[in-house]
Each structure stands twice: as C-alpha cells, then as structure tokens.
Write a protein that holds these residues in place. Structure first.
Motif, short mmCIF file in Angstrom:
data_model
loop_
_atom_site.label_atom_id
_atom_site.label_comp_id
_atom_site.label_asym_id
_atom_site.label_seq_id
_atom_site.Cartn_x
_atom_site.Cartn_y
_atom_site.Cartn_z
N ILE A 294 -1.51 -4.60 13.01
CA ILE A 294 -2.91 -4.93 13.25
C ILE A 294 -3.80 -4.41 12.13
N TRP A 295 -3.47 -3.23 11.58
CA TRP A 295 -4.27 -2.71 10.47
C TRP A 295 -4.12 -3.57 9.22
N ARG A 296 -2.90 -4.05 8.95
CA ARG A 296 -2.69 -4.91 7.78
C ARG A 296 -3.50 -6.20 7.90
N LYS A 297 -3.49 -6.79 9.08
CA LYS A 297 -4.25 -8.02 9.29
C LYS A 297 -5.75 -7.77 9.14
N MET A 298 -6.24 -6.69 9.71
CA MET A 298 -7.65 -6.35 9.61
C MET A 298 -8.05 -6.09 8.16
N GLU A 299 -7.23 -5.35 7.43
CA GLU A 299 -7.53 -5.01 6.04
C GLU A 299 -7.66 -6.26 5.18
N THR A 300 -6.78 -7.24 5.41
CA THR A 300 -6.86 -8.48 4.65
C THR A 300 -8.17 -9.20 4.92
N ALA A 301 -8.53 -9.31 6.20
CA ALA A 301 -9.77 -10.00 6.55
C ALA A 301 -11.00 -9.26 6.04
N LEU A 302 -11.03 -7.94 6.18
CA LEU A 302 -12.21 -7.16 5.79
C LEU A 302 -12.36 -7.03 4.28
N THR A 303 -11.27 -6.75 3.60
CA THR A 303 -11.33 -6.48 2.16
C THR A 303 -11.46 -7.76 1.33
N LEU A 304 -10.66 -8.79 1.69
CA LEU A 304 -10.65 -10.03 0.91
C LEU A 304 -11.62 -11.07 1.45
N ASN A 305 -12.23 -10.79 2.62
CA ASN A 305 -13.16 -11.74 3.24
C ASN A 305 -12.52 -13.12 3.38
N MET A 306 -11.31 -13.11 3.93
CA MET A 306 -10.61 -14.37 4.12
C MET A 306 -9.84 -14.34 5.44
#
Length: 325
Positions: free
Chosen positions: A69-81
């Motif tokens: 869940i943290w990996r998925k969140m990090e991708t969405a938050l950091t890359l805005n995608m």
C-alpha cells in the motif's frame, strides 16, 4: 440566491452518488488516514464512515500488506499519476466476503483497484483516492475456465487407467530432456520395465484383475520415484521412467529397489490375491545419440535382454563411448 441553491443541490447529488455508487471510494491522506469512506465500503466492511474517519487504513485492516500500500501511495503522490492493481496481482486487497454467497463459489471478493492522486486548490497532491471495483464474477469465470482447461490438459496427457503420463506426453518430455542433455551436457538415465507373464495373468484371472495389477504396479512406481523423476505408461503392461541428473549406476539402484518392492507386493482383486514380478532395462544418455529415439532403442534392448535372461531382473545397456569434441 438561485445559483447558490443550485450549487447546494449539485453538491447533494454528488454526495448521494458517491454513497450509492457500486464501487468503493476511499480517500487517504499522506499518513494513510481515511478521509472518505463511501456506502460501498461501509456495506462490505461493516465499518461506518464515522468509525473509520481519520483512522489509519492499516489499523482498520491489518491484513493489508503494508509495503504494497505504501508503494502504491508513493507512486500516486510523488509522480502525480494513477496506478493500478488487478485481482491477478493481488486477489483480495480488502478482505471482503463475497457478496453473492448463493451463486458465488469464492469465499472472498476479487477486486481491481485504481489509485488516483487528488490535487488540492493550492496545486499540491496530498491525498489519494482508491476506487475499488468488485470483479468477483469475471474473476470467478476466468478461474473456472482456467481450472477446466487445466483438467482437460491433464486428462489429455494422462493414462486413464493408471494416472501416469500417457505415452505421447511422456515421450514429449523425453525429447525435451534429451535436448537439455545435448545443450548442457547433463546426465540422465532411462528405466523401462515390463510386468512379467502378464498375458497369463489376464487369461487366468481376467482382464479386471489384470487392470488391478497394472494399477498396483503404477502406484508402486509413483511411490518409489523421486519428485524430479518422470514416469509414464508406455503401453499395455510396459512403463518407462526418466531419471534426470542420474547415471546408470543410480538408475540400477532405483530399479532394483522397485523390482524388489513389486516382487513382494500382493495385489488384492475380486478374483483373488495376485503377485507379479517385473523385468527392467536401464540406459544412460550419451553424446553419441542423435535423438531421443536412439535412447529409447537402447533401453528397450536392455529390457528385452532382462526378459531373455529369465525375467525378474535388471539389464544394463552398454553406454556408448562419447564422441570426442
């Protein structure tokens, strides 16, 4: 005033849709605290929106894999995608029971999830919306089809009487094993065995009793083999076994154990108790062989040598000398 009233109505409609839509909607902040929890999530989790508000998702569902869940969140938050996960990758991210207990065959709901970054009025991405789709019906249908195809494939490769590989499937694996030897220079040995005096067994005790004997011998073969060994019913009362990474000495040891076990075995049939023996041929693969058919021919000759010498014994094929390279 009218414009304000319309805006209020639109907001009410949007909130009503969010609560009644047949997908789950969850909004999380950067600390995984729950900010939105719609009716779908309430109905399937048993937790009200009031209960989970500002709680950590991992507190509510400790079953969720934290690293994932943290990996998925990090991708969405950091890359805005947007990022996605499918039921094939992770079948039940939220451990919801299947909502179709009568027609459904799976205990838990299969889910696809989309992680969408949410941009605030200041342009910052501080929240992520999880859209949870119930894909149980399509996943169950696909799994059912895959299981059905696997059964059909197994049936097409299995001998109906013994459950061992049939001749076609076994010989296909033999060809692959031979190519592996030729490519990597590994060793391998073949066993070929035959139930001694099987025709008199059939003639004296009947074909049903003969089938019982074949099944008992095949069962003993399966019981005595290693996990890496590959056994098949070659035809009638004849069986063949591929012994990967085994030289002819190792093949002789295994074959002798098998011969002794079968010679002391009593097969209980409706016609009475039957005992039998087997003859075996053993042949090691060699670089002088052009294809797997020559390997088969070599072990077949060794088997007939054992039968010609009195049966209930093992004969070793003389391994051809390697061709110098």
């Amino acid at each position: 005033m009218t414009e304000s009233r319309n805006t209020l109505h639109e907001f009410h409609w949007i909130m009503d849709m969010l609560q009644t839509i047949e997908v789950g909607l969850v909004v999380l902040d950067r600390q995984l605290r729950i900010q939105l929890w719609n009716g779908f999530m309430e109905n399937h989790s048993g937790f009200s929106a009031t209960r989970v508000q500002d709680c950590s998702l991992l507190e509510i569902f400790p079953e969720i894999h934290e690293g994932w869940i943290w990996r998925k969140m990090e991708t969405a938050l950091t890359l805005n995608m947007r990022t996605f996960t499918t039921w094939e990758q992770r079948p039940h991210p939220f451990p919801f029971r299947n909502a179709r207990p009568i027609t459904g065959t799976e205990p838990y709901m299969y889910q696809n999830i989309t992680f969408s970054p949410l941009t605030s009025a200041s342009g910052e991405v501080d929240h992520v919306c999880l859209v949870v789709y119930d894909v149980t019906d399509s996943a169950t249908a696909k799994l059912r089809m895959e299981r059905s195809n696997a059964r059909l494939q197994q049936q097409s490769q299995s001998d109906g009487l013994t459950g061992l590989l049939n001749r076609c499937a076994w010989e296909s694996l033999l060809a692959s094993e031979f190519e592996r030897f030729r490519r990597y220079g590994s060793i391998g040995t073949l066993l070929m065995l035959d139930i001694d005096h099987f025709k008199p067994i059939n003639d004296t005790w009947g074909h049903q009793a003969g089938d019982d004997v074949i099944r008992a011998v095949s069962g003993m073969i399966s019981e005595r083999l290693r996990q890496t060994d590959i056994a098949g019913r070659y035809g009638g009362e004849e069986f063949a076994v591929i012994l990967p990474e085994t030289d002819i000495g190792g093949g002789e040891i295994l074959g002798e154990r098998l011969r002794q076990s079968i010679s002391t075995m009593e097969v209980t049939t409706e016609a009475g108790i039957i005992q039998c023996t087997i003859s075996l041929g053993v042949a090691q693969v060699s670089s002088t062989m052009g294809d797997h058919h020559q390997w088969l021919s070599l072990v077949d000759k060794a088997l007939y040598a054992a039968k010609d010498n009195g049966r209930n014994q093992i004969a070793l094929a003389e391994t051809p000398h390697p061709v110098s390279r």
